[in-house]
Design an enzyme around this catalytic site. Structure first.
Site: not given
Ligand SMILES: [Zn+2]
Length: 286
Positions: A107, A158, A162, A255
């Site tokens: 991510d 995503h 964010h 991540h």
């Protein structure tokens, strides 16, 4: 008339001490009989259970921390009851190969510092992963997006920035936001990529967000193994979280952006051979 001896016997029988002793003895006998009966009954029923059809038993791993308290479905692996983990967990399966399947997800990228290192490692072990990229970074680093797609990985929306509050917005605004981020991320590569997944930043799912993601053509993508790598707990802690939490059908959350990720890269370097040694195949969530 009673003889003296008969009087003694009668007095012993009816006198309080003897009555209490008789009562106590009888009560004890009754209790022992009752306990013996219950124990024997229990043993009998266990024998029946042991020889009959075994009841369904959960063989899942210890429960993972629940990121969101919303109603979370179990993972849904056939024959396996999994703890509820995240509101939008998908099942990871690949019936074409008889090996337990897991999915790796990254991510908050792409980032020039870390995404290429992750891609190098994935290529070295021929592992495919899903990258939940941020719209603005996808536009800023199209060469990284192109490489992700060219090397056989998949993309996941995503949001543009964010935005962890997107799920709180009115339906129409939410719908426009997801439509924009999906189109932007898809269009950052040529030809435009297919974006099948949406992952809520910070796991801030709402039922409305799930619904809008679906309406926008994306499947909400949860996770079941949270490495907490974004807290930079140390490479060993990240590695251990995966080794301890891994299970058939696992969706692992890493991540490759959002902060220093040297620990993540090093953990992935150690984990990829381990995952393969364990017999897992890495697949896309389906
Ligand atoms: Zn994120």
């Amino acid at each position: 008339m009673l003889t003296p001896r008969q009087r003694v016997i009668l007095r012993q029988i009816v006198s309080p001490p003897y009555i209490y002793r008789w009562a106590g003895l009888l009560t004890t006998l009754a209790l022992m009989t009752g306990v013996t009966f219950v124990v024997l009954s229990d043993v009998g029923s266990r024998e029946v259970l042991a020889t009959g059809a075994a009841p369904a038993v959960s063989t899942g791993p210890a429960g993972r921390p629940v990121r969101s308290a919303a109603d979370a479905p179990a993972l849904g692996m056939p024959g396996m009851a999994r703890p509820a983990i995240t509101p939008s967990l998908l099942t990871v399966t690949d019936s074409s190969v008889d090996r337990p399947a897991v999915a790796l997800t990254f991510d908050d990228g792409p980032t020039p510092q870390y995404t290429p290192q992750v891609l190098d490692l994935l290529a070295e072990y021929n592992v495919k992963a899903t990258f939940c990229t941020i719209g603005n970074q996808s536009v800023a680093h199209p060469e990284l997006m192109q490489r992700i797609i060219a090397e056989g990985h998949r993309l996941c929306d995503h949001t543009m920035t964010h935005d962890a509050t997107v799920g709180q917005n009115p339906h129409d605004l939410m719908s426009r936001q997801l439509g924009t981020s999906r189109t932007t991320i898809a269009g950052s590569v040529d030809p435009p990529a297919t974006i099948d997944y949406f992952r809520a930043p910070e796991g801030a799912w709402t039922p409305a967000l799930d619904q809008v993601a679906a309406e926008t053509g994306m499947r909400p993508l949860g996770w079941s193994v949270d490495t907490l790598d974004w807290t930079q707990p140390g490479t060993a802690a990240i590695v251990n979280s995966v080794k301890q939490g891994m299970h058939p059908g696992a969706i692992v959350l890493f991540h490759d952006g959002g902060g220093p990720r040297e620990q993540t890269v090093e953990a992935v370097r150690q984990l990829l051979p381990w995952i393969q040694e364990q017999g897992y195949q890495t697949v896309f969530p389906s």
